[in-house]
Design a protein around this motif. Structure first.
Motif, mmCIF file in Angstrom:
data_model
loop_
_atom_site.group_PDB
_atom_site.id
_atom_site.type_symbol
_atom_site.label_atom_id
_atom_site.label_comp_id
_atom_site.label_asym_id
_atom_site.label_seq_id
_atom_site.Cartn_x
_atom_site.Cartn_y
_atom_site.Cartn_z
ATOM 1 N N VAL A 112 31.605 44.482 48.493
ATOM 2 C CA VAL A 112 31.668 43.212 47.843
ATOM 3 C C VAL A 112 33.032 42.906 47.336
ATOM 4 O O VAL A 112 33.392 44.008 46.394
ATOM 5 C CB VAL A 112 30.465 43.028 46.885
ATOM 6 C CG1 VAL A 112 30.761 41.600 46.229
ATOM 7 C CG2 VAL A 112 29.160 42.904 47.933
ATOM 8 N N GLY A 118 26.736 38.453 39.920
ATOM 9 C CA GLY A 118 26.691 37.536 40.872
ATOM 10 C C GLY A 118 27.258 36.221 40.707
ATOM 11 O O GLY A 118 27.148 35.296 41.671
ATOM 12 N N GLU A 119 27.824 35.980 39.770
ATOM 13 C CA GLU A 119 28.714 34.648 39.318
ATOM 14 C C GLU A 119 30.111 34.796 39.635
ATOM 15 O O GLU A 119 30.578 35.755 38.951
ATOM 16 C CB GLU A 119 27.873 34.234 38.006
ATOM 17 C CG GLU A 119 28.703 32.809 37.646
ATOM 18 C CD GLU A 119 28.433 32.415 36.182
ATOM 19 O OE1 GLU A 119 29.063 31.320 35.885
ATOM 20 O OE2 GLU A 119 27.768 33.283 35.485
ATOM 21 N N THR A 120 30.671 34.047 40.146
ATOM 22 C CA THR A 120 32.024 34.260 40.513
ATOM 23 C C THR A 120 32.661 33.277 39.301
ATOM 24 O O THR A 120 32.362 32.244 38.967
ATOM 25 C CB THR A 120 32.487 33.345 41.815
ATOM 26 O OG1 THR A 120 32.030 34.093 42.878
ATOM 27 C CG2 THR A 120 34.080 33.384 42.073
ATOM 28 N N ARG A 144 39.977 35.601 40.373
ATOM 29 C CA ARG A 144 38.420 35.550 39.971
ATOM 30 C C ARG A 144 38.054 36.993 40.040
ATOM 31 O O ARG A 144 38.558 37.806 40.533
ATOM 32 C CB ARG A 144 38.112 34.543 41.277
ATOM 33 C CG ARG A 144 38.298 35.316 42.706
ATOM 34 C CD ARG A 144 37.447 34.241 43.720
ATOM 35 N NE ARG A 144 37.808 34.862 44.880
ATOM 36 C CZ ARG A 144 37.268 35.860 45.764
ATOM 37 N NH1 ARG A 144 36.361 36.546 45.202
ATOM 38 N NH2 ARG A 144 37.831 36.071 46.957
ATOM 39 N N CYS A 145 36.806 36.894 39.503
ATOM 40 C CA CYS A 145 36.023 38.096 39.688
ATOM 41 C C CYS A 145 34.568 37.886 39.549
ATOM 42 O O CYS A 145 34.042 36.742 39.736
ATOM 43 C CB CYS A 145 36.223 38.751 38.184
ATOM 44 S SG CYS A 145 35.651 38.084 36.649
ATOM 45 N N ASP A 146 33.862 38.809 39.896
ATOM 46 C CA ASP A 146 32.247 38.664 39.989
ATOM 47 C C ASP A 146 31.706 38.954 38.604
ATOM 48 O O ASP A 146 32.069 40.343 38.362
ATOM 49 C CB ASP A 146 31.689 39.414 41.239
ATOM 50 C CG ASP A 146 30.227 39.625 41.318
ATOM 51 O OD1 ASP A 146 30.007 38.353 41.758
ATOM 52 O OD2 ASP A 146 29.502 40.274 41.015
ATOM 53 N N ASP A 147 30.932 38.410 37.979
ATOM 54 C CA ASP A 147 30.270 38.723 36.964
ATOM 55 C C ASP A 147 28.743 38.561 37.051
ATOM 56 O O ASP A 147 28.084 37.553 36.855
ATOM 57 C CB ASP A 147 30.526 37.768 35.784
ATOM 58 C CG ASP A 147 29.910 38.207 34.281
ATOM 59 O OD1 ASP A 147 29.859 39.372 34.125
ATOM 60 O OD2 ASP A 147 29.864 37.520 33.706
ATOM 61 N N VAL A 188 35.128 42.229 44.157
ATOM 62 C CA VAL A 188 34.513 41.790 42.851
ATOM 63 C C VAL A 188 35.609 41.415 41.958
ATOM 64 O O VAL A 188 35.538 40.899 40.845
ATOM 65 C CB VAL A 188 33.837 43.101 42.100
ATOM 66 C CG1 VAL A 188 32.640 43.542 43.009
ATOM 67 C CG2 VAL A 188 34.672 44.144 42.079
ATOM 68 N N GLU A 189 36.725 41.590 42.355
ATOM 69 C CA GLU A 189 37.929 40.924 41.784
ATOM 70 C C GLU A 189 39.307 40.661 42.759
ATOM 71 O O GLU A 189 39.355 41.411 43.652
ATOM 72 C CB GLU A 189 38.405 41.980 40.805
ATOM 73 C CG GLU A 189 39.382 41.453 39.567
ATOM 74 C CD GLU A 189 39.450 42.737 38.496
ATOM 75 O OE1 GLU A 189 39.973 41.980 37.539
ATOM 76 O OE2 GLU A 189 39.153 43.622 38.577
#
Length: 115
Positions: free
Chosen positions: A103, A20-22, A15-18, A105-106
Motif C-alpha cells: 500500500v 485508512g484516510e488519505t 499525501r499520506c495514509d492515516d 502510504v506516503e
C-alpha cells in the motif's frame, strides 16, 4: 559522503495514509523544509502557522532507494525506524513514494531551494 540529494529542500505537496484516510498536505496547510548533508537529514514541519513535527537522523541513497532512519524527533519511540522510499530527482524536483505491505502510504514532492 555526498549524494545528489545533499542540499536544502522545501515540500511542495504530497499525501499520506492515516489509518485508512488519505490526507493531502496542501489542504492541511503543511509546510516543511529538509536539509541533507553528509549522510544526515533534518526536517521541520508546520501545519499552517503552527509547529507540527521535526526529526533528524541518517539517510542513505542507493539508486532509487532513499532510506531515512531517524534517531531523534518529536514522534514516539516506535517511529524511530527506517523509512524506505522510492525516489527520483528531476532537475530541482525530488519525488518520493513510500510503500508498506503493498500500500502506498506516503507521496512527497520536494523542490531544491537556495541553488
Amino acid at each position: 559522503m555526498s549524494t545528489p540529494l545533499d542540499g536544502a529542500w522545501e515540500l511542495l505537496g504530497g499525501r499520506c495514509d492515516d489509518n485508512g484516510e488519505t490526507l493531502h498536505y496542501e489542504s492541511l496547510g503543511m509546510r516543511s523544509r529538509k536539509l541533507l548533508a553528509g549522510g544526515y537529514f533534518t526536517f521541520v514541519s508546520h501545519q499552517g502557522d503552527k509547529f507540527w513535527s521535526s526529526g533528524s537522523g541518517r539517510y542513505a541513497l542507493d539508486g532509487e532507494q532513499y532510506t531515512e532512519t531517524p534517531d531523534m524527533g518529536t514522534f514516539p519511540a516506535a517511529a524511530m525506524r527506517p523509512y524506505v522510499f522510492r525516489a527520483r530527482v528531476q532537475g530541482d524536483d525530488w519525488h518520493n513514494e513510500r510503500w508498506e505491505n503493498g500500500v502506498c502510504v506516503e507521496v512527497e514532492h520536494w523542490r531544491r531551494i537556495g541553488s
